[in-house]
Motif scaffolding. Sequence first.
Motif, PDB file in Angstrom:
ATOM      1  N   LEU A  40      43.012  36.495  50.817  1.00  0.00           N
ATOM      2  CA  LEU A  40      43.277  37.614  51.723  1.00  0.00           C
ATOM      3  C   LEU A  40      42.460  38.847  51.339  1.00  0.00           C
ATOM      4  N   LEU A  41      42.356  39.124  50.054  1.00  0.00           N
ATOM      5  CA  LEU A  41      41.547  40.263  49.614  1.00  0.00           C
ATOM      6  C   LEU A  41      40.089  40.096  50.031  1.00  0.00           C
ATOM      7  N   ALA A  42      39.610  38.857  50.012  1.00  0.00           N
ATOM      8  CA  ALA A  42      38.216  38.584  50.382  1.00  0.00           C
ATOM      9  C   ALA A  42      37.922  38.913  51.851  1.00  0.00           C
ATOM     10  N   LEU A  43      38.968  39.001  52.665  1.00  0.00           N
ATOM     11  CA  LEU A  43      38.753  39.344  54.074  1.00  0.00           C
ATOM     12  C   LEU A  43      38.395  40.811  54.267  1.00  0.00           C
ATOM     13  N   TRP A  44      38.850  41.689  53.338  1.00  0.00           N
ATOM     14  CA  TRP A  44      38.661  43.126  53.546  1.00  0.00           C
ATOM     15  C   TRP A  44      37.905  43.844  52.443  1.00  0.00           C
ATOM     16  N   LEU A  45      37.823  43.289  51.263  1.00  0.00           N
ATOM     17  CA  LEU A  45      37.203  43.996  50.147  1.00  0.00           C
ATOM     18  C   LEU A  45      35.808  43.458  49.854  1.00  0.00           C
ATOM     19  N   PRO A  46      34.933  44.318  49.325  1.00  0.00           N
ATOM     20  CA  PRO A  46      33.596  43.847  48.917  1.00  0.00           C
ATOM     21  C   PRO A  46      33.712  42.853  47.763  1.00  0.00           C
ATOM     22  N   PRO A  47      32.832  41.873  47.709  1.00  0.00           N
ATOM     23  CA  PRO A  47      32.920  40.822  46.681  1.00  0.00           C
ATOM     24  C   PRO A  47      32.986  41.350  45.246  1.00  0.00           C
ATOM     25  N   ALA A  48      32.274  42.417  44.947  1.00  0.00           N
ATOM     26  CA  ALA A  48      32.222  42.905  43.564  1.00  0.00           C
ATOM     27  C   ALA A  48      33.557  43.436  43.057  1.00  0.00           C
ATOM     28  N   ILE A  49      34.486  43.792  43.957  1.00  0.00           N
ATOM     29  CA  ILE A  49      35.761  44.341  43.477  1.00  0.00           C
ATOM     30  C   ILE A  49      36.959  43.418  43.703  1.00  0.00           C
ATOM     31  N   ILE A  50      36.752  42.285  44.323  1.00  0.00           N
ATOM     32  CA  ILE A  50      37.871  41.378  44.597  1.00  0.00           C
ATOM     33  C   ILE A  50      38.574  40.954  43.301  1.00  0.00           C
ATOM     34  N   VAL A  97      28.396  39.904  33.311  1.00  0.00           N
ATOM     35  CA  VAL A  97      27.496  41.006  33.642  1.00  0.00           C
ATOM     36  C   VAL A  97      26.093  40.530  34.010  1.00  0.00           C
ATOM     37  N   THR A  98      25.771  39.271  33.737  1.00  0.00           N
ATOM     38  CA  THR A  98      24.426  38.774  34.029  1.00  0.00           C
ATOM     39  C   THR A  98      24.346  37.926  35.300  1.00  0.00           C
ATOM     40  N   LEU A  99      25.491  37.608  35.899  1.00  0.00           N
ATOM     41  CA  LEU A  99      25.491  36.724  37.066  1.00  0.00           C
ATOM     42  C   LEU A  99      25.307  37.490  38.379  1.00  0.00           C
ATOM     43  N   PRO A 100      24.512  36.944  39.293  1.00  0.00           N
ATOM     44  CA  PRO A 100      24.412  37.563  40.615  1.00  0.00           C
ATOM     45  C   PRO A 100      25.709  37.340  41.409  1.00  0.00           C
ATOM     46  N   PRO A 101      26.047  38.264  42.320  1.00  0.00           N
ATOM     47  CA  PRO A 101      27.287  38.148  43.100  1.00  0.00           C
ATOM     48  C   PRO A 101      27.446  36.807  43.820  1.00  0.00           C
ATOM     49  N   ALA A 102      26.372  36.209  44.275  1.00  0.00           N
ATOM     50  CA  ALA A 102      26.470  34.932  44.994  1.00  0.00           C
ATOM     51  C   ALA A 102      27.087  33.851  44.113  1.00  0.00           C
ATOM     52  N   ILE A 103      26.859  33.906  42.821  1.00  0.00           N
ATOM     53  CA  ILE A 103      27.419  32.909  41.904  1.00  0.00           C
ATOM     54  C   ILE A 103      28.927  33.073  41.815  1.00  0.00           C
ATOM     55  N   TRP A 104      29.438  34.342  41.721  1.00  0.00           N
ATOM     56  CA  TRP A 104      30.888  34.451  41.645  1.00  0.00           C
ATOM     57  C   TRP A 104      31.541  34.103  42.950  1.00  0.00           C
ATOM     58  N   GLN A 105      30.876  34.430  44.070  1.00  0.00           N
ATOM     59  CA  GLN A 105      31.444  34.055  45.375  1.00  0.00           C
ATOM     60  C   GLN A 105      31.553  32.532  45.477  1.00  0.00           C
ATOM     61  N   LEU A 110      34.664  27.328  45.199  1.00  0.00           N
ATOM     62  CA  LEU A 110      34.820  26.023  44.546  1.00  0.00           C
ATOM     63  C   LEU A 110      36.152  25.932  43.802  1.00  0.00           C
ATOM     64  N   PHE A 111      36.590  27.034  43.212  1.00  0.00           N
ATOM     65  CA  PHE A 111      37.866  27.048  42.509  1.00  0.00           C
ATOM     66  C   PHE A 111      39.024  26.788  43.464  1.00  0.00           C
ATOM     67  N   VAL A 112      39.003  27.429  44.616  1.00  0.00           N
ATOM     68  CA  VAL A 112      40.067  27.211  45.610  1.00  0.00           C
ATOM     69  C   VAL A 112      40.061  25.758  46.071  1.00  0.00           C
ATOM     70  N   LEU A 113      38.895  25.194  46.293  1.00  0.00           N
ATOM     71  CA  LEU A 113      38.812  23.784  46.685  1.00  0.00           C
ATOM     72  C   LEU A 113      39.349  22.878  45.580  1.00  0.00           C
ATOM     73  N   TYR A 114      39.019  23.186  44.320  1.00  0.00           N
ATOM     74  CA  TYR A 114      39.534  22.385  43.201  1.00  0.00           C
ATOM     75  C   TYR A 114      41.062  22.457  43.139  1.00  0.00           C
ATOM     76  N   LEU A 115      41.610  23.648  43.320  1.00  0.00           N
ATOM     77  CA  LEU A 115      43.068  23.776  43.269  1.00  0.00           C
ATOM     78  C   LEU A 115      43.747  22.948  44.354  1.00  0.00           C
ATOM     79  N   CYS A 116      43.101  22.865  45.500  1.00  0.00           N
ATOM     80  CA  CYS A 116      43.690  22.108  46.614  1.00  0.00           C
ATOM     81  C   CYS A 116      43.520  20.601  46.449  1.00  0.00           C
ATOM     82  N   TRP A 117      42.345  20.160  45.996  1.00  0.00           N
ATOM     83  CA  TRP A 117      42.057  18.730  46.008  1.00  0.00           C
ATOM     84  C   TRP A 117      41.576  18.155  44.680  1.00  0.00           C
ATOM     85  N   GLY A 118      41.541  18.958  43.622  1.00  0.00           N
ATOM     86  CA  GLY A 118      41.052  18.470  42.330  1.00  0.00           C
ATOM     87  C   GLY A 118      42.064  17.612  41.609  1.00  0.00           C
ATOM     88  N   PRO A 119      41.623  16.868  40.598  1.00  0.00           N
ATOM     89  CA  PRO A 119      42.519  16.003  39.838  1.00  0.00           C
ATOM     90  C   PRO A 119      43.416  16.831  38.917  1.00  0.00           C
TER      91      PRO A 119
END
Length: 163
Positions: A40-50, A97-105, A110-119
């Motif tokens: 839900l936060l990802a719908l309204w907040l910029p990626p760097a502060i989520i 501090v060294t990762l580009p924002p696209a990597i955390w996004q 991937l984390f949400v997908l793992y929580l839903c369907w991971g072993p």
Amino acid sequence: MIIPPGLDVATTVLLLGCSTLTSLLTATLGAGGGVLLLLLLALWLPPAIIIPVHGLIQLGSNGGRAALTWRHIDWRLLRAFAPGVALGVLAGALLLVTLPPAIWQLSIGLFVLYLCWGPPLPRAALGATGTFAAAALTSFASLFVGATGPLVAAFVKQTQTDR
């Protein structure tokens, strides 16, 4: 009320309501509210502060729940978990501090997908070494994906018979 730059009053109130409802969801069902709030936060907040905003909300929510249920805390498990938490946070902070924002996004998705369907977690996660490793890995991951509560809960569930 202090409103963050870029958010209007209605959105701020909506996010506060979402925080309350997702905390209630976790308190009622035992898990799930943190991941839902992250999305839900990802719908309204910029990626760097989520993740930082989510972390502060989780600190308040979980701190309040811990204060209410402190008599039921397994202090032995908490003492075993703490050194791994420190190591995981340190390692994650150095890398974060060294990762580009696209990597955390991508990490969050991937984390949400793992929580839903991971072993489920392997049985090897039990014992002193497993506790240390689980603490380090979940703390490390929390800096990138926020809501690692379901992973921690899966670990704790395997170590105890009484919730």
